[in-house]
Design a protein around this motif. Structure first.
Motif, PDB file in Angstrom:
ATOM      1  N   LYS A  65       2.926 -15.272   2.857  1.00 20.06           N
ATOM      2  CA  LYS A  65       3.829 -15.130   4.148  1.00 20.06           C
ATOM      3  C   LYS A  65       5.282 -15.340   4.042  1.00 20.06           C
ATOM      4  O   LYS A  65       5.739 -16.410   3.668  1.00 20.06           O
ATOM      5  N   GLY A  66       5.980 -14.331   4.490  1.00 19.77           N
ATOM      6  CA  GLY A  66       7.562 -14.526   4.378  1.00 19.77           C
ATOM      7  C   GLY A  66       8.170 -13.923   2.952  1.00 19.77           C
ATOM      8  O   GLY A  66       9.340 -14.022   2.838  1.00 19.77           O
ATOM      9  N   ARG A  67       7.102 -13.764   2.094  1.00 21.73           N
ATOM     10  CA  ARG A  67       7.704 -13.511   0.836  1.00 21.73           C
ATOM     11  C   ARG A  67       7.168 -11.910   0.537  1.00 21.73           C
ATOM     12  O   ARG A  67       7.880 -11.375  -0.113  1.00 21.73           O
ATOM     13  N   PHE A  68       5.732 -11.663   0.779  1.00 22.89           N
ATOM     14  CA  PHE A  68       5.246 -10.344   0.824  1.00 22.89           C
ATOM     15  C   PHE A  68       5.279  -9.661   1.994  1.00 22.89           C
ATOM     16  O   PHE A  68       5.315  -9.983   3.057  1.00 22.89           O
ATOM     17  N   THR A  69       5.567  -8.222   1.603  1.00 20.01           N
ATOM     18  CA  THR A  69       5.442  -7.254   2.721  1.00 20.01           C
ATOM     19  C   THR A  69       4.646  -5.919   2.552  1.00 20.01           C
ATOM     20  O   THR A  69       4.792  -5.429   1.502  1.00 20.01           O
ATOM     21  N   ILE A  70       3.586  -6.048   3.110  1.00 20.12           N
ATOM     22  CA  ILE A  70       2.774  -4.717   3.125  1.00 20.12           C
ATOM     23  C   ILE A  70       3.179  -3.267   3.914  1.00 20.12           C
ATOM     24  O   ILE A  70       3.695  -3.620   5.090  1.00 20.12           O
ATOM     25  N   SER A  71       3.160  -2.345   3.332  1.00 16.96           N
ATOM     26  CA  SER A  71       3.290  -1.248   4.150  1.00 16.96           C
ATOM     27  C   SER A  71       2.601   0.042   3.564  1.00 16.96           C
ATOM     28  O   SER A  71       2.190  -0.202   2.713  1.00 16.96           O
ATOM     29  N   ARG A  72       2.635   1.354   4.142  1.00 17.53           N
ATOM     30  CA  ARG A  72       1.888   2.312   3.788  1.00 17.53           C
ATOM     31  C   ARG A  72       2.731   3.771   4.134  1.00 17.53           C
ATOM     32  O   ARG A  72       3.366   3.672   4.995  1.00 17.53           O
ATOM     33  N   ASP A  73       2.438   4.687   3.645  1.00 16.61           N
ATOM     34  CA  ASP A  73       2.802   6.010   3.761  1.00 16.61           C
ATOM     35  C   ASP A  73       1.534   6.842   3.835  1.00 16.61           C
ATOM     36  O   ASP A  73       0.926   7.223   2.691  1.00 16.61           O
ATOM     37  N   ALA A  75       1.121   9.745   4.595  1.00 19.26           N
ATOM     38  CA  ALA A  75       1.170  11.231   4.263  1.00 19.26           C
ATOM     39  C   ALA A  75       0.919  11.336   2.691  1.00 19.26           C
ATOM     40  O   ALA A  75       0.586  12.299   2.182  1.00 19.26           O
ATOM     41  N   LYS A  76       1.310  10.166   2.025  1.00 23.64           N
ATOM     42  CA  LYS A  76       1.114  10.073   0.628  1.00 23.64           C
ATOM     43  C   LYS A  76      -0.260   9.251   0.202  1.00 23.64           C
ATOM     44  O   LYS A  76      -0.310   9.161  -1.035  1.00 23.64           O
ATOM     45  N   ASN A  77      -0.926   8.755   1.144  1.00 22.74           N
ATOM     46  CA  ASN A  77      -2.142   8.076   0.902  1.00 22.74           C
ATOM     47  C   ASN A  77      -1.869   7.121   0.042  1.00 22.74           C
ATOM     48  O   ASN A  77      -2.532   6.528  -1.171  1.00 22.74           O
ATOM     49  N   THR A  78      -0.616   6.171   0.291  1.00 22.76           N
ATOM     50  CA  THR A  78      -0.136   5.301  -0.514  1.00 22.76           C
ATOM     51  C   THR A  78      -0.151   3.842   0.248  1.00 22.76           C
ATOM     52  O   THR A  78       0.803   3.939   1.247  1.00 22.76           O
ATOM     53  N   LEU A  79      -0.544   3.202  -0.333  1.00 21.43           N
ATOM     54  CA  LEU A  79      -0.120   1.577   0.020  1.00 21.43           C
ATOM     55  C   LEU A  79       0.760   0.907  -0.737  1.00 21.43           C
ATOM     56  O   LEU A  79       0.741   0.986  -2.045  1.00 21.43           O
ATOM     57  N   TYR A  80       1.968  -0.094  -0.009  1.00 25.89           N
ATOM     58  CA  TYR A  80       2.649  -0.820  -1.037  1.00 25.89           C
ATOM     59  C   TYR A  80       2.611  -2.169  -0.740  1.00 25.89           C
ATOM     60  O   TYR A  80       2.269  -2.616   0.227  1.00 25.89           O
ATOM     61  N   LEU A  81       3.013  -2.959  -1.872  1.00 23.56           N
ATOM     62  CA  LEU A  81       3.289  -4.501  -1.693  1.00 23.56           C
ATOM     63  C   LEU A  81       4.321  -4.933  -2.121  1.00 23.56           C
ATOM     64  O   LEU A  81       4.651  -4.841  -3.317  1.00 23.56           O
ATOM     65  N   GLN A  82       5.546  -5.171  -1.430  1.00 25.22           N
ATOM     66  CA  GLN A  82       6.748  -5.479  -1.821  1.00 25.22           C
ATOM     67  C   GLN A  82       6.751  -7.112  -1.810  1.00 25.22           C
ATOM     68  O   GLN A  82       6.454  -7.856  -1.016  1.00 25.22           O
ATOM     69  N   MET A  83       6.739  -7.687  -3.199  1.00 23.39           N
ATOM     70  CA  MET A  83       6.777  -8.845  -3.305  1.00 23.39           C
ATOM     71  C   MET A  83       8.176  -9.632  -4.009  1.00 23.39           C
ATOM     72  O   MET A  83       8.376  -9.229  -5.029  1.00 23.39           O
ATOM     73  N   ASN A  84       8.558 -10.613  -3.264  1.00 28.18           N
ATOM     74  CA  ASN A  84       9.810 -11.200  -3.442  1.00 28.18           C
ATOM     75  C   ASN A  84       9.629 -12.572  -3.617  1.00 28.18           C
ATOM     76  O   ASN A  84       8.528 -13.373  -3.175  1.00 28.18           O
ATOM     77  N   SER A  85      10.451 -13.253  -4.320  1.00 27.57           N
ATOM     78  CA  SER A  85      10.586 -14.783  -4.355  1.00 27.57           C
ATOM     79  C   SER A  85       9.064 -15.316  -5.276  1.00 27.57           C
ATOM     80  O   SER A  85       8.290 -16.228  -4.737  1.00 27.57           O
ATOM     81  N   LEU A  86       8.899 -14.483  -6.106  1.00 27.54           N
ATOM     82  CA  LEU A  86       7.644 -14.549  -6.756  1.00 27.54           C
ATOM     83  C   LEU A  86       7.578 -15.950  -7.586  1.00 27.54           C
ATOM     84  O   LEU A  86       8.380 -16.489  -7.993  1.00 27.54           O
ATOM     85  N   LYS A  87       6.229 -16.745  -7.468  1.00 29.58           N
ATOM     86  CA  LYS A  87       6.041 -17.919  -8.059  1.00 29.58           C
ATOM     87  C   LYS A  87       4.846 -17.708  -9.044  1.00 29.58           C
ATOM     88  O   LYS A  87       4.146 -16.840  -9.083  1.00 29.58           O
ATOM     89  N   PRO A  88       4.803 -18.678  -9.954  1.00 30.04           N
ATOM     90  CA  PRO A  88       3.948 -18.884 -11.060  1.00 30.04           C
ATOM     91  C   PRO A  88       2.658 -18.721 -10.567  1.00 30.04           C
ATOM     92  O   PRO A  88       1.594 -17.894 -11.209  1.00 30.04           O
ATOM     93  N   GLU A  89       2.320 -19.114  -9.521  1.00 28.05           N
ATOM     94  CA  GLU A  89       0.887 -19.321  -8.907  1.00 28.05           C
ATOM     95  C   GLU A  89       0.729 -17.892  -8.225  1.00 28.05           C
ATOM     96  O   GLU A  89      -0.553 -17.474  -7.705  1.00 28.05           O
ATOM     97  N   ASP A  90       1.506 -17.019  -8.164  1.00 23.34           N
ATOM     98  CA  ASP A  90       0.895 -15.557  -7.736  1.00 23.34           C
ATOM     99  C   ASP A  90       0.581 -14.717  -8.969  1.00 23.34           C
ATOM    100  O   ASP A  90       0.240 -13.686  -8.738  1.00 23.34           O
ATOM    101  N   THR A  91       0.421 -15.390 -10.020  1.00 20.15           N
ATOM    102  CA  THR A  91      -0.144 -14.593 -11.347  1.00 20.15           C
ATOM    103  C   THR A  91      -1.585 -14.343 -11.074  1.00 20.15           C
ATOM    104  O   THR A  91      -2.293 -15.005 -10.700  1.00 20.15           O
ATOM    105  N   ALA A  92      -2.005 -13.138 -11.011  1.00 17.56           N
ATOM    106  CA  ALA A  92      -3.353 -12.367 -10.531  1.00 17.56           C
ATOM    107  C   ALA A  92      -3.243 -10.930 -11.138  1.00 17.56           C
ATOM    108  O   ALA A  92      -2.186 -10.369 -11.248  1.00 17.56           O
ATOM    109  N   GLN A  93      -4.647 -10.533 -11.031  1.00 16.56           N
ATOM    110  CA  GLN A  93      -4.618  -9.115 -11.099  1.00 16.56           C
ATOM    111  C   GLN A  93      -4.790  -8.695  -9.554  1.00 16.56           C
ATOM    112  O   GLN A  93      -5.547  -9.396  -8.701  1.00 16.56           O
ATOM    113  N   TYR A  94      -3.902  -7.747  -9.075  1.00 18.93           N
ATOM    114  CA  TYR A  94      -3.917  -7.202  -7.784  1.00 18.93           C
ATOM    115  C   TYR A  94      -4.586  -5.830  -7.308  1.00 18.93           C
ATOM    116  O   TYR A  94      -4.488  -5.067  -8.361  1.00 18.93           O
ATOM    117  N   TYR A  95      -5.406  -5.696  -6.352  1.00 18.84           N
ATOM    118  CA  TYR A  95      -6.031  -4.594  -6.203  1.00 18.84           C
ATOM    119  C   TYR A  95      -5.882  -4.321  -4.687  1.00 18.84           C
ATOM    120  O   TYR A  95      -5.542  -5.168  -3.720  1.00 18.84           O
TER     121      TYR A  95
END
Length: 125
Positions: A65-73, A75-95
């Motif tokens: 919360k406060g670092r990631f932003t989810i959004s979608r389009d 019309a393009k059937n596309t979902l986004y995740l803007q990830m800022n201020s990344l931390k080592p604990e964010d290391t993962a496989q994302y789905y």
């Protein structure tokens, strides 16, 4: 046949940013809540960000919360995740997948279990 394809992951230094994308095929996103999940080896896949069917409602795990932003389009059937201020604990496989959202943890649960290959995010310290 429904398919999901995630992209945009990579290696980034702590404090950096990445933008993930997820495109669906075979089932339009419109009318469904969509969510991002992440998985670390040895741990369960967890929902971290959810965008409700109304698209204006969003839910985030406290860890992002406060670092990631989810959004979608839709019309393009596309979902986004803007990830800022990344931390080592964010290391993962994302789905991403079709989901149901919740204001309490976990903020998202898979609706149909349509999963892609995911995209790896690695944050170095």
């Amino acid at each position: 046949q429904v398919q999901v394809a995630e992209s945009g992951g990579g290696l980034v230094q702590a404090g950096g940013s990445l933008r993930l994308s997820c495109t669906t095929f075979g089932l339009p996103m419109d009318g469904y809540a969509m969510a991002w999940f992440r998985e670390v080896p040895g741990q369960e896949r967890e929902g971290i960000a959810c965008n409700g069917r109304s698209t204006t409602s969003t839910y985030y795990d406290d860890s992002v919360k406060g670092r990631f932003t989810i959004s979608r389009d839709n019309a393009k059937n596309t979902l986004y995740l803007q990830m800022n201020s990344l931390k080592p604990e964010d290391t993962a496989q994302y789905y991403c997948t079709y989901a149901s959202c919740s204001s309490s943890r976990p903020v998202a649960k898979s609706l149909f279990n349509y999963w892609g290959q995911g995209t790896q995010v690695t944050v170095s310290s």
